[in-house]
Design an enzyme around this catalytic site. Structure first.
Site, short mmCIF file in Angstrom:
data_model
loop_
_atom_site.label_atom_id
_atom_site.label_comp_id
_atom_site.label_asym_id
_atom_site.label_seq_id
_atom_site.Cartn_x
_atom_site.Cartn_y
_atom_site.Cartn_z
N VAL A 1 0.85 -1.19 0.02
CA VAL A 1 0.11 0.04 -0.08
C VAL A 1 0.88 1.33 -0.11
O VAL A 1 1.64 1.44 0.92
CB VAL A 1 -1.14 0.22 1.34
N ASP B 1 10.10 8.48 -1.80
CA ASP B 1 9.61 9.33 -2.85
C ASP B 1 9.04 8.41 -4.04
O ASP B 1 9.69 8.11 -4.75
CB ASP B 1 10.32 10.53 -3.21
N ASN C 1 -2.07 4.26 -3.67
CA ASN C 1 -2.77 5.25 -3.01
C ASN C 1 -2.31 6.52 -2.75
O ASN C 1 -3.05 7.67 -2.64
CB ASN C 1 -3.45 4.66 -1.66
N TYR D 1 -5.11 18.28 -10.84
CA TYR D 1 -5.84 17.09 -10.15
C TYR D 1 -6.36 16.37 -11.08
O TYR D 1 -6.45 15.06 -11.04
CB TYR D 1 -6.46 17.46 -8.99
N LYS E 1 -5.99 12.46 -12.49
CA LYS E 1 -6.93 11.43 -12.15
C LYS E 1 -7.40 10.84 -13.41
O LYS E 1 -7.56 9.52 -13.50
CB LYS E 1 -8.08 11.82 -11.09
N VAL F 1 -13.28 12.00 1.53
CA VAL F 1 -12.90 11.25 2.90
C VAL F 1 -12.10 12.56 3.70
O VAL F 1 -11.26 13.34 2.92
CB VAL F 1 -11.86 10.22 2.62
N THR G 1 -9.24 14.05 5.27
CA THR G 1 -7.75 13.62 5.82
C THR G 1 -6.99 14.86 5.97
O THR G 1 -7.71 15.78 5.81
CB THR G 1 -7.29 13.00 4.63
#
Length: 313
Positions: free
Chosen positions: A64, A118, A145, A211, A215, A242, A244
């Site tokens: 992950v 990194d 992720n 962004y 994506k 979410v 964060t």
């Protein structure tokens, strides 16, 4: 100024123009599956409890990225509870040490490796994947992720080019690097790739091009994985809205109310082979996957839907 309420990728926004976004100019708000229940928390169809009790992933190795906090940490915790061995990747070793200690306290005997690096650094990524396989002997699941979101507010010609490209580098190159080095091992295990994408990949949100482009490209990357390596199952996953550390920094007029556990439970469900027919496609964790399967599976497969393509009504 008149106030309006909009739902954007599961987030409620109550404003007409804020955070540099002219909401009336957002394109793609109507591009979603109709008639499907939207969830912000775990729901019965993807209940992870059976995986915990049966240790469904006892023989599996899961890597992950961005695994020390937030969505990535929750995903790692859930896979550990289901019996998996873990490799966690993040930038800061202190955060990784805390995540590892928490998982080991929650799941006594859990096997957890950590790699501080990194994700843009090809050599470091190659070493982390090799280190994981050398230690555990295999790799079954990659969760890409790690990512970044910059504050919206500036249009293309006014934005800092270095900042714009940094977003692309971290989000796209970081995911590609891990996919590149993981694929040979995932082919052997007929494993899974989960790329944490975003609804922003198909929404066109003014002042959010860095962004959105990153994506959008991740969604297409997933499609290429499936075409070129059919033995590997891959999914582009919208994580919902979410809360964060990253979203707190954005100061966005948005209600971030999707639980991180919803992502973790969804990935457990998919990695257990429950919906391989969605291989190579974009999905949202907020969709009720039981309803999607019941109502739309045949149409999605027949029309090769949930991928980036030109289409006529």
């Amino acid at each position: 100024m008149a106030t309006t309420t909009l739902e954007i990728a599961g987030a409620t926004i109550q404003a007409e123009t804020a955070f540099g976004i002219e909401f009336a100019k957002i394109v793609g708000l109507d591009e979603d599956i109709p008639g499907i229940t939207s969830h912000n928390d775990i729901y019965p169809f993807i209940d992870p409890a059976p995986h915990f009790s049966a240790h469904t992933f006892a023989s599996k190795v899961v890597l992950v990225t961005g695994g020390s906090r937030g969505i990535g940490l929750s995903i790692a915790q859930h896979f550990a509870r289901a019996g998996a061995s873990l490799a966690l990747v993040a930038r800061k070793q202190a955060h990784l040490d805390a995540a590892k200690a928490g998982i080991e306290a929650d799941v006594p005997g859990a096997q957890v490796l950590t790699f501080a690096l990194d994700v843009r650094d090809t050599d470091q990524v190659e070493a982390a994947v090799a280190g994981t396989v050398n230690y555990f002997g295999k790799l079954d699941v990659l969760v890409a992720n790690a990512g970044v979101a910059r504050p919206f507010g500036t249009r293309l010609a006014e934005t800092d080019p270095k900042s714009w490209w940094d977003t692309i580098e971290i989000n796209l190159r970081g995911a590609f690097n891990f996919v590149h080095f993981a694929i040979p091992h995932l082919r052997k295990s007929t494993g899974y790739v989960f790329v944490i994408s975003s609804a922003a990949g198909h929404l066109r949100i003014p002042t959010g091009s860095d962004y959105g482009v990153s994506k959008h490209a991740l969604d297409r990357l997933v499609e290429f994985i499936t075409i070129e390596y059919p033995e590997v199952k891959s999914f582009a996953v919208h994580p919902g809205s979410v809360p964060t550390d990253g979203t707190a920094d954005l100061n966005a007029p948005v209600s971030f109310d999707t639980k991180v556990e919803l992502n973790a439970a969804t990935l457990l469900y998919l990695a257990a082979g429950k919906a391989d027919w969605l291989n190579g496609r974009y999905i949202s964790v907020q969709w009720d996957l039981g309803e999607v399967e019941q109502k739309y599976k045949d149409a999605i497969v027949a029309k090769n839907a949930l991928v980036q393509k030109l289409a006529l009504p």
